[in-house]
Design a protein around this motif. Sequence first.
Motif, short mmCIF file in Angstrom:
data_model
loop_
_atom_site.label_atom_id
_atom_site.label_comp_id
_atom_site.label_asym_id
_atom_site.label_seq_id
_atom_site.Cartn_x
_atom_site.Cartn_y
_atom_site.Cartn_z
N SER A 154 0.80 -1.18 -0.16
CA SER A 154 0.04 0.09 0.01
C SER A 154 1.08 1.47 0.07
N SER A 155 0.36 2.26 -0.68
CA SER A 155 1.01 3.61 -0.70
C SER A 155 0.50 4.42 0.34
N ALA A 156 -0.52 4.19 0.91
CA ALA A 156 -1.30 5.00 2.20
C ALA A 156 -2.17 3.90 2.99
N ALA A 157 -2.37 3.96 4.12
CA ALA A 157 -3.18 3.22 5.03
C ALA A 157 -3.04 3.65 6.38
N ASN A 158 -3.97 3.27 7.16
CA ASN A 158 -4.10 3.70 8.51
C ASN A 158 -4.21 2.49 9.44
N MET A 159 -3.37 2.46 10.39
CA MET A 159 -3.64 1.66 11.73
C MET A 159 -4.00 2.24 12.95
N PHE A 160 -5.04 2.22 13.54
CA PHE A 160 -5.60 3.09 14.40
C PHE A 160 -5.71 4.66 13.84
N GLU A 161 -4.86 5.31 14.80
CA GLU A 161 -4.57 6.61 14.39
C GLU A 161 -3.19 6.94 13.50
N LEU A 162 -2.50 5.81 13.36
CA LEU A 162 -1.23 6.02 12.86
C LEU A 162 -1.20 5.88 11.34
N ALA A 163 -0.69 6.81 10.60
CA ALA A 163 -0.69 6.87 9.13
C ALA A 163 0.54 6.15 8.81
N LEU A 164 0.29 5.54 7.56
CA LEU A 164 1.10 4.35 7.14
C LEU A 164 1.35 4.59 5.63
N PRO A 165 2.35 5.47 5.09
CA PRO A 165 2.68 5.73 3.88
C PRO A 165 3.20 4.81 2.94
N SER A 166 3.66 3.82 3.51
CA SER A 166 4.33 2.49 2.89
C SER A 166 4.17 1.47 3.64
N THR A 167 3.55 0.39 3.09
CA THR A 167 3.27 -0.64 3.96
C THR A 167 3.41 -1.95 3.30
N LEU A 168 3.82 -3.09 3.55
CA LEU A 168 4.13 -4.40 3.00
C LEU A 168 3.67 -5.37 3.97
N VAL A 169 2.59 -6.22 3.37
CA VAL A 169 2.04 -7.52 4.56
C VAL A 169 2.31 -8.72 3.69
N GLU A 170 2.75 -9.39 4.02
CA GLU A 170 2.89 -10.84 3.36
C GLU A 170 2.29 -12.10 4.30
N VAL A 171 1.54 -13.00 3.86
CA VAL A 171 1.02 -13.97 4.60
C VAL A 171 1.29 -15.30 3.59
N GLU A 172 2.21 -16.35 4.13
CA GLU A 172 2.33 -17.39 3.37
C GLU A 172 2.39 -18.62 4.30
N PRO A 173 2.03 -19.70 3.63
CA PRO A 173 1.79 -21.04 4.50
C PRO A 173 3.28 -21.60 4.85
N LEU A 174 3.45 -22.27 6.01
CA LEU A 174 4.66 -23.11 6.40
C LEU A 174 4.58 -24.64 5.71
N ALA A 175 5.57 -25.12 5.66
CA ALA A 175 5.65 -26.58 5.05
C ALA A 175 4.90 -27.42 6.18
N ALA A 176 5.49 -27.05 7.58
CA ALA A 176 5.19 -27.77 8.75
C ALA A 176 3.61 -27.39 9.29
N GLY A 177 3.07 -26.49 8.83
CA GLY A 177 1.66 -26.11 8.88
C GLY A 177 1.69 -24.62 9.54
N GLY A 178 0.63 -23.90 9.72
CA GLY A 178 0.57 -22.54 10.04
C GLY A 178 0.87 -21.65 9.27
N MET A 179 1.11 -20.41 9.55
CA MET A 179 1.17 -19.43 8.60
C MET A 179 2.19 -18.50 8.93
N TRP A 180 3.16 -17.82 8.17
CA TRP A 180 4.19 -16.76 8.55
C TRP A 180 3.75 -15.51 8.12
N LEU A 181 3.67 -14.67 8.95
CA LEU A 181 3.08 -13.28 8.71
C LEU A 181 4.44 -12.36 8.70
N THR A 182 4.49 -11.37 7.79
CA THR A 182 5.56 -10.41 7.56
C THR A 182 4.69 -9.13 7.47
#
Length: 211
Positions: A154-182
């Motif tokens: 994203s080039s713009a977003a908010n989290m609560f009242e924080l302004a986030l001008p640049s954000t990367l979110v990645e969610v990917e599955p793990l081979a052993a199960g579960g998910m990895w969040l970045t």
Amino acid sequence: PLTFDTVLGQLQWQLADERLLLQSSPLKLTADHGPATVVLGLDIPFKAGAAQPPAMTLVVGLEDTAASYRDKFIPYVLNEEFLQWMKASVPRGHVKHGGFIYRGSLRQGDSDHRTGQLYLDVDQTTLNYHADWPALTDISGLVAIDDSRVTVRSSAANMFELALPSTLVEVEPLAAGGMWLTVAANATGSAGDALRVVNESAIQQLVGDVF
């Protein structure tokens, strides 16, 4: 069922080797979701339980529509956890441009033989990407899903009242199960809002009651 106000295009079909084969030209559709372009291919056996399962190729392009309409085109045979995540993760928003691709088996439970990709260019959008983290709101950016892997830039977003001008979110599955969040972001706002993120996210499990 899918219902449309108008459909413009061509369908070609043939019967071969006890299967129905159908292929469309680009179909121009209009409905309550606005304009869409769809290309559809089907390969359906006459008999249930055939060695080669029924298969579909579906390509959808959307413009200027609400994010909720994506569910209209996503096949219900996809992974149930993915479908539930989709419904909960993007509860509202505006799609400037979007696309969806499905290729593979339509047989229930045959998840190893199908793939799906979703692309959304969004604004004014909310993303609940993980239950342990605060939602991103008022997002302008790109959401891409490749089977079980999710990437948001994203080039713009908010989290609560924080302004986030640049954000990367990645969610990917793990081979052993579960998910990895970045989550990687730049933020501007008050110290109080930053502490709220710490205390109302998975970070709190690491720092305890320090703050």
